[in-house]
Design a protein around this motif. Structure first.
Motif, PDB file in Angstrom:
ATOM      1  N   THR A   1      -0.130  62.895 -29.743  1.00 44.32           N
ATOM      2  CA  THR A   1       0.625  64.066 -30.183  1.00 44.32           C
ATOM      3  C   THR A   1      -0.282  65.209 -30.613  1.00 44.32           C
ATOM      4  O   THR A   1       0.116  66.379 -30.550  1.00 44.32           O
ATOM      5  N   LEU A   2      -1.504  64.897 -31.044  1.00 41.99           N
ATOM      6  CA  LEU A   2      -2.417  65.950 -31.480  1.00 41.99           C
ATOM      7  C   LEU A   2      -3.233  66.539 -30.349  1.00 41.99           C
ATOM      8  O   LEU A   2      -3.838  67.594 -30.484  1.00 41.99           O
ATOM      9  N   ASN A   3      -3.283  65.836 -29.196  1.00 39.57           N
ATOM     10  CA  ASN A   3      -4.263  66.276 -28.222  1.00 39.57           C
ATOM     11  C   ASN A   3      -3.845  66.167 -26.765  1.00 39.57           C
ATOM     12  O   ASN A   3      -4.672  66.322 -25.885  1.00 39.57           O
ATOM     13  N   ALA A   4      -2.587  65.901 -26.480  1.00 42.80           N
ATOM     14  CA  ALA A   4      -2.147  65.826 -25.084  1.00 42.80           C
ATOM     15  C   ALA A   4      -1.555  67.167 -24.673  1.00 42.80           C
ATOM     16  O   ALA A   4      -0.381  67.427 -24.873  1.00 42.80           O
ATOM     17  N   HIS A   5      -2.397  68.017 -24.115  1.00 45.62           N
ATOM     18  CA  HIS A   5      -1.979  69.364 -23.737  1.00 45.62           C
ATOM     19  C   HIS A   5      -2.346  69.635 -22.283  1.00 45.62           C
ATOM     20  O   HIS A   5      -3.197  68.976 -21.709  1.00 45.62           O
ATOM     21  N   TYR A   6      -1.722  70.657 -21.722  1.00 46.53           N
ATOM     22  CA  TYR A   6      -1.836  70.885 -20.282  1.00 46.53           C
ATOM     23  C   TYR A   6      -2.288  72.307 -19.965  1.00 46.53           C
ATOM     24  O   TYR A   6      -2.297  73.181 -20.822  1.00 46.53           O
ATOM     25  N   THR A   7      -2.645  72.532 -18.725  1.00 47.68           N
ATOM     26  CA  THR A   7      -3.305  73.756 -18.313  1.00 47.68           C
ATOM     27  C   THR A   7      -2.341  74.714 -17.625  1.00 47.68           C
ATOM     28  O   THR A   7      -1.540  74.303 -16.782  1.00 47.68           O
ATOM     29  N   ASP A   8      -2.454  75.998 -17.960  1.00 47.51           N
ATOM     30  CA  ASP A   8      -1.609  77.013 -17.331  1.00 47.51           C
ATOM     31  C   ASP A   8      -1.890  77.049 -15.830  1.00 47.51           C
ATOM     32  O   ASP A   8      -3.038  77.178 -15.408  1.00 47.51           O
ATOM     33  N   PRO A   9      -0.853  76.916 -14.996  1.00 43.45           N
ATOM     34  CA  PRO A   9      -1.051  76.888 -13.540  1.00 43.45           C
ATOM     35  C   PRO A   9      -1.760  78.118 -12.980  1.00 43.45           C
ATOM     36  O   PRO A   9      -2.460  78.020 -11.969  1.00 43.45           O
ATOM     37  N   SER A  10      -1.606  79.287 -13.623  1.00 43.37           N
ATOM     38  CA  SER A  10      -2.286  80.475 -13.120  1.00 43.37           C
ATOM     39  C   SER A  10      -3.803  80.337 -13.246  1.00 43.37           C
ATOM     40  O   SER A  10      -4.562  80.825 -12.400  1.00 43.37           O
ATOM     41  N   VAL A  11      -4.256  79.652 -14.305  1.00 45.78           N
ATOM     42  CA  VAL A  11      -5.683  79.406 -14.482  1.00 45.78           C
ATOM     43  C   VAL A  11      -6.169  78.385 -13.450  1.00 45.78           C
ATOM     44  O   VAL A  11      -7.249  78.527 -12.870  1.00 45.78           O
ATOM     45  N   VAL A  12      -5.366  77.363 -13.222  1.00 41.38           N
ATOM     46  CA  VAL A  12      -5.714  76.334 -12.235  1.00 41.38           C
ATOM     47  C   VAL A  12      -5.896  76.964 -10.854  1.00 41.38           C
ATOM     48  O   VAL A  12      -6.878  76.705 -10.150  1.00 41.38           O
ATOM     49  N   SER A  13      -4.948  77.793 -10.466  1.00 38.34           N
ATOM     50  CA  SER A  13      -4.994  78.437  -9.156  1.00 38.34           C
ATOM     51  C   SER A  13      -6.225  79.327  -9.016  1.00 38.34           C
ATOM     52  O   SER A  13      -6.908  79.323  -7.979  1.00 38.34           O
ATOM     53  N   ALA A  14      -6.550  80.066 -10.073  1.00 38.71           N
ATOM     54  CA  ALA A  14      -7.709  80.957 -10.033  1.00 38.71           C
ATOM     55  C   ALA A  14      -9.016  80.166  -9.939  1.00 38.71           C
ATOM     56  O   ALA A  14      -9.953  80.572  -9.237  1.00 38.71           O
ATOM     57  N   LEU A  15      -9.078  79.042 -10.628  1.00 39.87           N
ATOM     58  CA  LEU A  15     -10.297  78.242 -10.605  1.00 39.87           C
ATOM     59  C   LEU A  15     -10.503  77.603  -9.233  1.00 39.87           C
ATOM     60  O   LEU A  15     -11.631  77.557  -8.715  1.00 39.87           O
ATOM     61  N   TRP A  16      -9.427  77.135  -8.624  1.00 34.93           N
ATOM     62  CA  TRP A  16      -9.529  76.588  -7.270  1.00 34.93           C
ATOM     63  C   TRP A  16      -9.993  77.666  -6.282  1.00 34.93           C
ATOM     64  O   TRP A  16     -10.797  77.404  -5.379  1.00 34.93           O
ATOM     65  N   ALA A  17      -9.495  78.881  -6.441  1.00 37.51           N
ATOM     66  CA  ALA A  17      -9.910  79.964  -5.551  1.00 37.51           C
ATOM     67  C   ALA A  17     -11.410  80.219  -5.666  1.00 37.51           C
ATOM     68  O   ALA A  17     -12.096  80.466  -4.665  1.00 37.51           O
ATOM     69  N   ALA A  18     -11.933  80.125  -6.883  1.00 40.09           N
ATOM     70  CA  ALA A  18     -13.364  80.329  -7.083  1.00 40.09           C
ATOM     71  C   ALA A  18     -14.178  79.229  -6.411  1.00 40.09           C
ATOM     72  O   ALA A  18     -15.222  79.501  -5.798  1.00 40.09           O
ATOM     73  N   VAL A  19     -13.720  77.996  -6.514  1.00 41.77           N
ATOM     74  CA  VAL A  19     -14.423  76.879  -5.883  1.00 41.77           C
ATOM     75  C   VAL A  19     -14.458  77.061  -4.363  1.00 41.77           C
ATOM     76  O   VAL A  19     -15.494  76.843  -3.718  1.00 41.77           O
ATOM     77  N   ARG A  20     -13.340  77.491  -3.797  1.00 47.27           N
ATOM     78  CA  ARG A  20     -13.315  77.734  -2.348  1.00 47.27           C
ATOM     79  C   ARG A  20     -14.231  78.903  -1.972  1.00 47.27           C
ATOM     80  O   ARG A  20     -14.938  78.854  -0.957  1.00 47.27           O
ATOM     81  N   ASP A  21     -14.233  79.964  -2.803  1.00 51.30           N
ATOM     82  CA  ASP A  21     -15.077  81.121  -2.521  1.00 51.30           C
ATOM     83  C   ASP A  21     -16.557  80.758  -2.536  1.00 51.30           C
ATOM     84  O   ASP A  21     -17.377  81.420  -1.880  1.00 51.30           O
TER      85      ASP A  21
END
Length: 458
Positions: A153-173
């Protein structure tokens, strides 16, 4: 891993910024202190909680979920998250009982799984909130799953999809052209959902419920339900690594990648991910700002021995508040795994963190951001902290829209300098077949030398 004083590595205190971790990971058996143990048909019909042997009962023959944007994932607000979690659990139990893959409509329900971060009252019988939902949840989880969820409950958090998409784009670039990709602390699989089409994803997730949901959403991926500290991967066996690593003031035991438990969990995960990435491969992570800002340099020196920092971006405070409910500062770090015995390709100034006076407060800030202020998505300011030290704040919610452009600046500069991912190696596929190696397994490394799996590495 819950709210409390932040800490740099080597036991160096940071500010009083709350410590959190964005992906469900950990249990009391993970060698963290108990107080900070780290730990992801008919939708309306509640099935009994399955035995543990049923957790992996969902076939891998279904089609993967294809997300279209943030609206497909965890909703904002405690009540909405709780309702979404219960709906996802009902679907999951039906799938496990009926031993079948999820339909597209069921996957849409599963994708809104939010984990239990920020919902401790659900598991506290003395709290008046959510009595009906608490009773239903008791029936949907086994005792061990209930305890597992309560710890998270103190630490199970998730990532904003817009950040995920941007990071994947950088890896592909940066030249990623397909291959095996590691995601440590994979949660319910947001990075898997937005992965490049030619990425062969391997996610590691400790929380059994979250891992099962990820399997139902992305049956084409490999989801390993285990502690990342216990994961065994041959060195250099992934073409890339990507993810939002857990972070907090605790360390996990790992005889190979964290002997003596000197590294905080976030730096441990980055180091192990870098080690698992092939020379010339890209390792892109979100992590606590303390990876770069901690006064102690020991962890950064270890990372600098293995990889070159292509670039870093500091996100605004609370950039994941909608999906995670936390108001911490995270950094995006993009590394290129260095070839053996090669000289660094990028400036090593990021190893140093210096004290700066910000709004009257003395705070350690990494020299990289002093040299590259445009890579901070907002204005760095500060306020007095509970324990006498300043608390850093990055103000600039609107600046999140600038993230794709800033990452493009970083990747374009790297390509101009001739720094990019090396092409996918065919022999890597052969070497990583049957990647789960038992202790003592005899193998062959990239240079043709014999290796043996000892203590979780080959």
């Amino acid at each position: 891993g819950g709210p409390g004083p932040g800490r740099g590595d080597d036991g160096v205190s940071g500010s009083d910024e709350p410590v959190a971790r964005p992906e469900a990971f950990g249990s009391a058996s993970d060698d963290a202190s108990p107080a900070q143990a780290p730990s992801e048909t008919d939708a309306g019909v509640t099935q009994p909680a399955p035995e543990r042997s049923q957790v992996e009962a969902i076939p891998d023959t279904g089609a993967p979920f294809v997300p279209t944007g943030s609206a497909d994932f965890a909703p904002a607000g405690k009540k909405a998250k709780l309702d979404a979690n219960l709906a996802a659990l009902r679907v999951l139990r039906n799938l496990q009982t009926q031993r079948r893959p999820a339909t597209p409509d069921e996957q849409a329900v599963l994708a809104r799984w939010a984990g239990w971060g920020g919902l401790p009252e659900v598991f506290d019988d003395d709290k008046p909130e959510y009595p009906t939902q608490r009773d239903e949840l008791r029936g949907l989880l086994t005792d061990s799953e209930w305890n597992e969820a309560k710890r998270n409950t103190l630490n199970a958090h998730y990532t904003d999809p817009s950040v995920v998409s941007a990071l994947w784009a950088a890896v592909r670039d940066l030249g990623f052209d397909g291959g095996r990709v590691l995601e440590p602390g994979s949660g319910s699989g947001t990075f898997i959902g937005f992965a490049a089409p030619n990425a062969d994803m391997v996610g590691v997730e400790l929380d059994s419920t979250t891992a099962a949901i990820s399997r139902a959403l992305y049956p084409h991926a490999t989801i390993r339900n285990e502690s990342f500290a216990d994961s065994r991967f041959p060195a250099g066996s992934f073409d890339a690594a990507i993810g939002n690593v857990p972070f907090g003031d605790f360390a996990l035991q790992d005889r190979v990648h964290n002997p003596g438990r000197k590294l905080s969990i976030h730096n441990h995960f980055i180091k192990k991910s870098l080690a698992a990435t092939k020379p010339g491969g890209i390792c892109a992570v979100l992590t606590s700002r303390y990876t770069l800002d901690s006064a102690g340099q020991a962890a950064r020196k270890e990372l600098a021995e293995m990889g070159d920092l292509i670039g870093a971006v500091r996100l605004p405070t609370g950039s994941h508040s909608k999906t995670s409910g936390t108001d911490v500062i995270e950094d995006i770090l993009i590394f290129r795994r260095r070839e053996p015995d090669a000289e660094p390709l990028t400036d090593q100034g990021w190893v140093k963190s210096s004290k700066r006076t910000i709004n009257g407060q003395s705070i350690h800030v990494n020299d990289y951001f002093t040299a590259h202020p445009g890579y901070v998505l907002g204005e760095m300011t500060a306020e007095p902290g509970q324990f006498g030290s300043g608390s850093l704040i990055v103000k600039g919610d609107k600046s999140m829209a600038d993230l794709p452009g800033v990452l493009e600046q970083i990747t374009q500069a790297a390509r101009t300098a001739g720094i990019a991912a090396t092409p996918r190696m065919a022999e890597l596929d052969e070497l990583t077949e049957g990647i789960d190696r038992h202790e003592g397994h005899i193998g062959v490394d990239f240079d043709g030398n014999f290796t043996q799996a000892v203590g979780g590495a080959a």
